[in-house]
Design a protein around this motif. Structure first.
Motif, PDB file in Angstrom:
ATOM      1  N   TRP A  26     -18.400  16.911  21.918  1.00 46.98           N
ATOM      2  CA  TRP A  26     -17.832  17.613  23.074  1.00 46.98           C
ATOM      3  C   TRP A  26     -17.991  16.780  24.348  1.00 46.98           C
ATOM      4  N   LEU A  27     -19.151  16.167  24.513  1.00 41.01           N
ATOM      5  CA  LEU A  27     -19.371  15.324  25.687  1.00 41.01           C
ATOM      6  C   LEU A  27     -18.406  14.144  25.700  1.00 41.01           C
ATOM      7  N   ALA A  28     -18.261  13.485  24.565  1.00 37.02           N
ATOM      8  CA  ALA A  28     -17.335  12.357  24.477  1.00 37.02           C
ATOM      9  C   ALA A  28     -15.900  12.816  24.717  1.00 37.02           C
ATOM     10  N   PHE A  29     -15.551  13.990  24.220  1.00 39.59           N
ATOM     11  CA  PHE A  29     -14.202  14.520  24.413  1.00 39.59           C
ATOM     12  C   PHE A  29     -13.905  14.741  25.891  1.00 39.59           C
ATOM     13  N   PHE A  30     -14.825  15.392  26.606  1.00 37.54           N
ATOM     14  CA  PHE A  30     -14.594  15.672  28.019  1.00 37.54           C
ATOM     15  C   PHE A  30     -14.583  14.394  28.866  1.00 37.54           C
ATOM     16  N   VAL A  31     -15.486  13.476  28.567  1.00 34.07           N
ATOM     17  CA  VAL A  31     -15.545  12.228  29.341  1.00 34.07           C
ATOM     18  C   VAL A  31     -14.286  11.403  29.120  1.00 34.07           C
TER      19      VAL A  31
ATOM     20  N   HIS B 253      -1.494   1.085  31.464  1.00 34.38           N
ATOM     21  CA  HIS B 253      -1.500   2.256  30.594  1.00 34.38           C
ATOM     22  C   HIS B 253      -2.178   2.000  29.257  1.00 34.38           C
ATOM     23  N   TRP B 254      -2.523   0.750  28.971  1.00 28.96           N
ATOM     24  CA  TRP B 254      -3.228   0.462  27.721  1.00 28.96           C
ATOM     25  C   TRP B 254      -4.633   1.053  27.736  1.00 28.96           C
ATOM     26  N   ILE B 255      -5.298   0.964  28.868  1.00 34.71           N
ATOM     27  CA  ILE B 255      -6.668   1.491  28.951  1.00 34.71           C
ATOM     28  C   ILE B 255      -6.656   3.008  28.878  1.00 34.71           C
ATOM     29  N   SER B 256      -5.744   3.636  29.606  1.00 31.98           N
ATOM     30  CA  SER B 256      -5.698   5.102  29.560  1.00 31.98           C
ATOM     31  C   SER B 256      -5.266   5.590  28.178  1.00 31.98           C
ATOM     32  N   SER B 257      -4.408   4.826  27.507  1.00 29.81           N
ATOM     33  CA  SER B 257      -4.019   5.197  26.146  1.00 29.81           C
ATOM     34  C   SER B 257      -5.193   5.091  25.177  1.00 29.81           C
ATOM     35  N   ALA B 258      -6.044   4.106  25.393  1.00 30.32           N
ATOM     36  CA  ALA B 258      -7.232   3.963  24.542  1.00 30.32           C
ATOM     37  C   ALA B 258      -8.161   5.163  24.721  1.00 30.32           C
ATOM     38  N   PHE B 259      -8.360   5.588  25.967  1.00 27.72           N
ATOM     39  CA  PHE B 259      -9.185   6.777  26.206  1.00 27.72           C
ATOM     40  C   PHE B 259      -8.528   8.027  25.610  1.00 27.72           C
ATOM     41  N   GLY B 260      -7.222   8.113  25.689  1.00 26.63           N
ATOM     42  CA  GLY B 260      -6.521   9.244  25.090  1.00 26.63           C
ATOM     43  C   GLY B 260      -6.662   9.265  23.577  1.00 26.63           C
ATOM     44  N   LEU B 261      -6.631   8.092  22.964  1.00 29.95           N
ATOM     45  CA  LEU B 261      -6.802   8.002  21.513  1.00 29.95           C
ATOM     46  C   LEU B 261      -8.202   8.444  21.105  1.00 29.95           C
ATOM     47  N   VAL B 262      -9.204   8.007  21.862  1.00 27.43           N
ATOM     48  CA  VAL B 262     -10.583   8.422  21.555  1.00 27.43           C
ATOM     49  C   VAL B 262     -10.743   9.930  21.747  1.00 27.43           C
ATOM     50  N   ALA B 263     -10.121  10.487  22.781  1.00 32.99           N
ATOM     51  CA  ALA B 263     -10.187  11.936  22.997  1.00 32.99           C
ATOM     52  C   ALA B 263      -9.526  12.688  21.844  1.00 32.99           C
ATOM     53  N   ALA B 264      -8.391  12.189  21.379  1.00 33.43           N
ATOM     54  CA  ALA B 264      -7.714  12.838  20.246  1.00 33.43           C
ATOM     55  C   ALA B 264      -8.562  12.747  18.983  1.00 33.43           C
ATOM     56  N   LEU B 265      -9.211  11.613  18.761  1.00 30.45           N
ATOM     57  CA  LEU B 265     -10.084  11.475  17.593  1.00 30.45           C
ATOM     58  C   LEU B 265     -11.278  12.432  17.678  1.00 30.45           C
ATOM     59  N   CYS B 266     -11.842  12.580  18.865  1.00 32.09           N
ATOM     60  CA  CYS B 266     -12.948  13.538  19.040  1.00 32.09           C
ATOM     61  C   CYS B 266     -12.484  14.957  18.725  1.00 32.09           C
ATOM     62  N   ALA B 267     -11.291  15.307  19.175  1.00 37.14           N
ATOM     63  CA  ALA B 267     -10.763  16.650  18.908  1.00 37.14           C
ATOM     64  C   ALA B 267     -10.564  16.863  17.413  1.00 37.14           C
ATOM     65  N   VAL B 268     -10.043  15.871  16.721  1.00 37.75           N
ATOM     66  CA  VAL B 268      -9.835  15.998  15.273  1.00 37.75           C
ATOM     67  C   VAL B 268     -11.165  16.144  14.554  1.00 37.75           C
ATOM     68  N   VAL B 269     -12.155  15.343  14.928  1.00 38.05           N
ATOM     69  CA  VAL B 269     -13.466  15.422  14.273  1.00 38.05           C
ATOM     70  C   VAL B 269     -14.130  16.766  14.570  1.00 38.05           C
ATOM     71  N   LEU B 270     -13.972  17.288  15.788  1.00 38.61           N
ATOM     72  CA  LEU B 270     -14.522  18.611  16.095  1.00 38.61           C
ATOM     73  C   LEU B 270     -13.877  19.697  15.250  1.00 38.61           C
ATOM     74  N   ILE B 271     -12.578  19.625  15.056  1.00 33.89           N
ATOM     75  CA  ILE B 271     -11.882  20.614  14.233  1.00 33.89           C
ATOM     76  C   ILE B 271     -12.339  20.526  12.780  1.00 33.89           C
ATOM     77  N   VAL B 272     -12.436  19.321  12.255  1.00 35.81           N
ATOM     78  CA  VAL B 272     -12.883  19.139  10.864  1.00 35.81           C
ATOM     79  C   VAL B 272     -14.321  19.618  10.707  1.00 35.81           C
ATOM     80  N   HIS B 273     -15.172  19.288  11.668  1.00 32.78           N
ATOM     81  CA  HIS B 273     -16.570  19.720  11.605  1.00 32.78           C
ATOM     82  C   HIS B 273     -16.675  21.241  11.642  1.00 32.78           C
TER      83      HIS B 273
END
Length: 75
Positions: free
Chosen positions: A27-32, A47-67
């Motif tokens: 959750w902390l990683a997702f919000f940050v 936009h490459w850097i912001s896209s990288a942060f967006g990808l990490v946020a999406a991965l955190c959301a997927v892992v939270l849902i699976v967990h």
């Protein structure tokens, strides 16, 4: 006569499950990373850097849902 409403023993604490620290860290990683994505996508032209942060946020959301789906209580 004993008092039936008096609690004499404290209930045993539930044992901590392995990986109980994973969810708050996700959750902390997702919000940050979401905040960094929003900030960088509006503040910079790179936009490459912001896209990288967006990808990490999406991965955190997927892992939270699976967990959540794997560890929810079975009713």
């Amino acid at each position: 006569m004993t008092d039936p409403y008096r609690i004499t023993e404290a209930p045993a604490a539930a044992p901590k499950r392995p990986g109980s620290l994973l969810r708050p860290l996700l959750w902390l990683a997702f919000f940050v990373t979401t905040a960094a994505n929003v900030t960088l996508s509006t503040a910079t032209d790179n936009h490459w850097i912001s896209s990288a942060f967006g990808l990490v946020a999406a991965l955190c959301a997927v892992v939270l849902i699976v967990h959540h789906r794997r560890n929810r209580a079975r009713s």
